[in-house]
Design a protein around this motif. Structure first.
Motif, PDB file in Angstrom:
ATOM      1  N   ILE A   1       0.936  -1.264   0.044  1.00  0.00           N
ATOM      2  CA  ILE A   1       0.079   0.045  -0.206  1.00  0.00           C
ATOM      3  C   ILE A   1       0.828   1.100   0.012  1.00  0.00           C
ATOM      4  CG2 ILE A   1      -1.931   1.130   0.981  1.00  0.00           C
ATOM      5  CD1 ILE A   1      -2.390  -1.368   2.767  1.00  0.00           C
ATOM      6  N   ASP A   2       0.544   2.137  -0.992  1.00  0.00           N
ATOM      7  CA  ASP A   2       1.417   3.527  -1.136  1.00  0.00           C
ATOM      8  C   ASP A   2       0.340   4.476  -0.499  1.00  0.00           C
ATOM      9  OD1 ASP A   2       3.385   5.268  -1.895  1.00  0.00           O
ATOM     10  OD2 ASP A   2       2.306   5.700  -3.478  1.00  0.00           O
ATOM     11  N   CYS A   3       0.918   4.719   0.879  1.00  0.00           N
ATOM     12  CA  CYS A   3       0.087   5.820   1.595  1.00  0.00           C
ATOM     13  C   CYS A   3       0.495   6.975   1.265  1.00  0.00           C
ATOM     14  CB  CYS A   3       0.570   5.753   3.091  1.00  0.00           C
ATOM     15  SG  CYS A   3       0.103   3.896   3.708  1.00  0.00           S
ATOM     16  N   SER A   4      -0.451   7.918   1.555  1.00  0.00           N
ATOM     17  CA  SER A   4      -0.393   9.515   1.375  1.00  0.00           C
ATOM     18  C   SER A   4       0.694   9.955   2.268  1.00  0.00           C
ATOM     19  CB  SER A   4      -1.458  10.173   1.353  1.00  0.00           C
ATOM     20  OG  SER A   4      -2.100  10.190   2.651  1.00  0.00           O
ATOM     21  N   PRO A   5       1.231  11.137   2.018  1.00  0.00           N
ATOM     22  CA  PRO A   5       2.095  11.722   2.768  1.00  0.00           C
ATOM     23  C   PRO A   5       1.502  12.552   3.845  1.00  0.00           C
ATOM     24  CG  PRO A   5       2.372  12.917   0.681  1.00  0.00           C
ATOM     25  CD  PRO A   5       1.168  11.839   0.576  1.00  0.00           C
ATOM     26  N   SER A   6       0.747  12.019   4.631  1.00  0.00           N
ATOM     27  CA  SER A   6      -0.161  12.534   5.790  1.00  0.00           C
ATOM     28  C   SER A   6      -0.297  11.480   6.712  1.00  0.00           C
ATOM     29  CB  SER A   6      -1.072  13.260   5.328  1.00  0.00           C
ATOM     30  OG  SER A   6      -1.995  12.101   4.890  1.00  0.00           O
ATOM     31  N   LEU A   7      -0.773  11.923   8.026  1.00  0.00           N
ATOM     32  CA  LEU A   7      -1.344  11.014   8.950  1.00  0.00           C
ATOM     33  C   LEU A   7      -2.831  11.123   9.112  1.00  0.00           C
ATOM     34  CD1 LEU A   7       1.638  11.388  11.434  1.00  0.00           C
ATOM     35  CD2 LEU A   7       1.388   9.585   9.896  1.00  0.00           C
ATOM     36  N   GLY A   8      -3.430  11.072   8.124  1.00  0.00           N
ATOM     37  CA  GLY A   8      -4.994  11.484   8.341  1.00  0.00           C
ATOM     38  C   GLY A   8      -5.687  10.276   8.077  1.00  0.00           C
ATOM     39  N   PHE A   9      -7.009  10.281   7.847  1.00  0.00           N
ATOM     40  CA  PHE A   9      -7.902   9.194   8.058  1.00  0.00           C
ATOM     41  C   PHE A   9      -7.565   8.038   6.958  1.00  0.00           C
ATOM     42  CE2 PHE A   9     -11.737   7.657  10.035  1.00  0.00           C
ATOM     43  CZ  PHE A   9     -11.879   8.259  11.048  1.00  0.00           C
ATOM     44  N   THR A  10      -7.098   8.573   5.893  1.00  0.00           N
ATOM     45  CA  THR A  10      -6.762   7.470   4.807  1.00  0.00           C
ATOM     46  C   THR A  10      -5.685   6.737   5.188  1.00  0.00           C
ATOM     47  OG1 THR A  10      -7.650   9.115   2.955  1.00  0.00           O
ATOM     48  CG2 THR A  10      -6.208   7.287   2.455  1.00  0.00           C
ATOM     49  N   THR A  11      -4.635   7.399   5.517  1.00  0.00           N
ATOM     50  CA  THR A  11      -3.399   6.812   5.942  1.00  0.00           C
ATOM     51  C   THR A  11      -3.944   5.712   7.224  1.00  0.00           C
ATOM     52  OG1 THR A  11      -1.894   8.385   5.580  1.00  0.00           O
ATOM     53  CG2 THR A  11      -1.160   6.660   7.317  1.00  0.00           C
ATOM     54  N   LEU A  12      -4.615   5.950   8.218  1.00  0.00           N
ATOM     55  CA  LEU A  12      -4.897   5.487   9.299  1.00  0.00           C
ATOM     56  C   LEU A  12      -5.815   3.936   8.523  1.00  0.00           C
ATOM     57  CD1 LEU A  12      -6.336   7.687  11.927  1.00  0.00           C
ATOM     58  CD2 LEU A  12      -4.127   6.693  11.793  1.00  0.00           C
ATOM     59  N   ASN A  13      -6.330   4.240   7.521  1.00  0.00           N
ATOM     60  CA  ASN A  13      -7.107   2.920   6.819  1.00  0.00           C
ATOM     61  C   ASN A  13      -5.904   2.005   6.580  1.00  0.00           C
ATOM     62  OD1 ASN A  13      -9.905   2.498   5.928  1.00  0.00           O
ATOM     63  ND2 ASN A  13     -10.108   4.430   6.753  1.00  0.00           N
ATOM     64  N   CYS A  14      -4.965   2.417   5.932  1.00  0.00           N
ATOM     65  CA  CYS A  14      -3.735   1.713   5.267  1.00  0.00           C
ATOM     66  C   CYS A  14      -3.187   0.908   6.513  1.00  0.00           C
ATOM     67  CB  CYS A  14      -2.980   2.535   4.699  1.00  0.00           C
ATOM     68  SG  CYS A  14      -3.595   3.572   3.192  1.00  0.00           S
ATOM     69  N   LEU A  15      -2.885   1.614   7.685  1.00  0.00           N
ATOM     70  CA  LEU A  15      -2.278   0.956   8.642  1.00  0.00           C
ATOM     71  C   LEU A  15      -3.070  -0.012   9.441  1.00  0.00           C
ATOM     72  CD1 LEU A  15      -0.595   4.027  10.323  1.00  0.00           C
ATOM     73  CD2 LEU A  15       0.368   2.374   8.856  1.00  0.00           C
ATOM     74  N   ALA A  16      -4.484   0.207   9.452  1.00  0.00           N
ATOM     75  CA  ALA A  16      -5.276  -0.643  10.078  1.00  0.00           C
ATOM     76  C   ALA A  16      -5.589  -2.146   9.138  1.00  0.00           C
ATOM     77  CB  ALA A  16      -6.960  -0.178  10.057  1.00  0.00           C
ATOM     78  N   ALA A  17      -5.164  -1.749   7.886  1.00  0.00           N
ATOM     79  CA  ALA A  17      -5.341  -2.920   6.828  1.00  0.00           C
ATOM     80  C   ALA A  17      -4.140  -3.687   6.983  1.00  0.00           C
ATOM     81  CB  ALA A  17      -5.597  -2.610   5.370  1.00  0.00           C
ATOM     82  N   ALA A  18      -2.829  -2.961   7.279  1.00  0.00           N
ATOM     83  CA  ALA A  18      -1.488  -3.633   7.033  1.00  0.00           C
ATOM     84  C   ALA A  18      -1.156  -4.635   8.159  1.00  0.00           C
ATOM     85  CB  ALA A  18      -0.581  -2.422   6.937  1.00  0.00           C
ATOM     86  N   ASP A  19      -0.320  -5.552   7.751  1.00  0.00           N
ATOM     87  CA  ASP A  19       0.530  -6.336   8.917  1.00  0.00           C
ATOM     88  C   ASP A  19       1.622  -5.845   9.317  1.00  0.00           C
ATOM     89  OD1 ASP A  19      -1.468  -8.768   8.486  1.00  0.00           O
ATOM     90  OD2 ASP A  19      -0.299  -9.010   6.541  1.00  0.00           O
ATOM     91  N   SER A  20       2.189  -4.665   8.477  1.00  0.00           N
ATOM     92  CA  SER A  20       3.443  -4.079   8.996  1.00  0.00           C
ATOM     93  C   SER A  20       3.409  -3.013   8.058  1.00  0.00           C
ATOM     94  CB  SER A  20       4.692  -5.083   8.569  1.00  0.00           C
ATOM     95  OG  SER A  20       4.806  -5.597   7.211  1.00  0.00           O
ATOM     96  N   VAL A  21       4.761  -2.111   8.485  1.00  0.00           N
ATOM     97  CA  VAL A  21       4.996  -0.739   7.716  1.00  0.00           C
ATOM     98  C   VAL A  21       6.227  -0.912   7.301  1.00  0.00           C
ATOM     99  CG1 VAL A  21       4.776   1.542   8.193  1.00  0.00           C
ATOM    100  CG2 VAL A  21       3.363   0.154   9.505  1.00  0.00           C
ATOM    101  N   LEU A  22       6.799  -0.469   6.277  1.00  0.00           N
ATOM    102  CA  LEU A  22       8.013  -0.391   5.558  1.00  0.00           C
ATOM    103  C   LEU A  22       8.163   1.344   5.493  1.00  0.00           C
ATOM    104  CD1 LEU A  22       9.656  -2.008   2.594  1.00  0.00           C
ATOM    105  CD2 LEU A  22      10.150   0.484   3.139  1.00  0.00           C
TER     106      LEU A  22
END
Length: 254
Positions: A123-144
């Motif tokens: 998942i290529d997240c947006s350069p922010s820590l908003g609601f969309t990025t939180l969705n990405c982190l909620a869906a992910a197993d890990s963060v690179l």
């Protein structure tokens, strides 16, 4: 069963999308089945692979509109690579998701059923820590986490780690740090070496051994809609990203 990895850093211009595109492409070259989700309103991962925005895309899926099958686009160059595209409308998701029940988990709801079809979902997240990025982190197993070799990168890591900690406490308790990746490295600069040393000292083996060096060919490849491995396979950028891909697979399989 796919591992879902979010590529995140709220600081822009750190090589996040470049890494998402080229890691996904290199995995596909190694015959892995890969889904790349463009979750950035700038849609650079979409254009960087030479694609047009699909009618059903990340934005419409987050709103619960359309079928995920209609959103999956085949890479024209790599049979093993599929993409869910994005467009500027994703900016509006920040407001719309915040008013939805379980708004943090919309991405998870459409990605989890796809796990059996892929080896990796990036998942290529947006350069922010908003609601969309939180969705990405909620869906992910890990963060690179791509880290640009400059002074302000260290400040950005601190803020991102705080956010990841909050997500681990409240939204996704199983979220892990996949690793830190140095990008835009210039060995001639003392600052680059200082940043590398400081991050390695602090995060230890969570830091990838592979370093992505500054490369003109790597910077040029998105304008041709090609990942670097297809644009110039002999370039420094292509070699760096293939080395990263081998290390990425090795760490996960280990």
């Amino acid at each position: 069963m796919a591992k879902i990895v979010a590529l995140a850093n709220q600081k822009g211009g750190v090589g996040k999308t470049t890494t998402a595109i080229n890691l996904a492409a290199s995995l596909a070259v190694l015959e892995k089945k890969v889904l790349l989700v463009d979750a950035d309103p700038q849609s650079n991962a979409t254009s960087g692979l030479g694609l047009e925005v699909a009618g059903t895309n990340t934005y419409t899926l987050l709103l619960g509109e359309g079928n995920v099958e209609d959103a999956i686009v085949q890479s024209p160059d790599l049979p093993g690579l599929h993409i869910i595209t994005s467009d500027i409308n994703l900016v509006a998701a920040e407001t719309e998701l915040s008013s939805m029940e379980n708004g943090h988990y919309k991405m998870k709801s459409f990605l989890d059923p796809l796990r059996d079809r892929y080896d990796y979902i990036l998942i290529d997240c947006s350069p922010s820590l908003g609601f969309t990025t939180l969705n990405c982190l909620a869906a992910a197993d890990s963060v690179l986490i791509p880290v640009q070799c400059e002074y302000y990168a260290l400040e950005g890591i601190s803020k991102l780690m705080n956010t990841i900690g909050l997500v681990q406490e409240n939204i996704n308790t199983s979220l892990q740090i996949e690793g830190f990746l140095f990008t835009m490295y210039d060995s001639r600069l003392r600052l680059s070496n200082q940043v590398v040393q400081e991050v390695r000292n602090y995060f230890g083996d969570k830091v990838y051994n592979t370093i992505i060096q500054r490369s003109v060919r790597l910077s040029e490849s998105p304008s041709f809609g090609k990942p670097i491995i297809l644009f110039d396979a002999a370039s420094t950028g292509a070699i760096n990203y293939m080395n990263l891909t081998h290390e990425f697979i090795s760490r996960i399989e280990k």
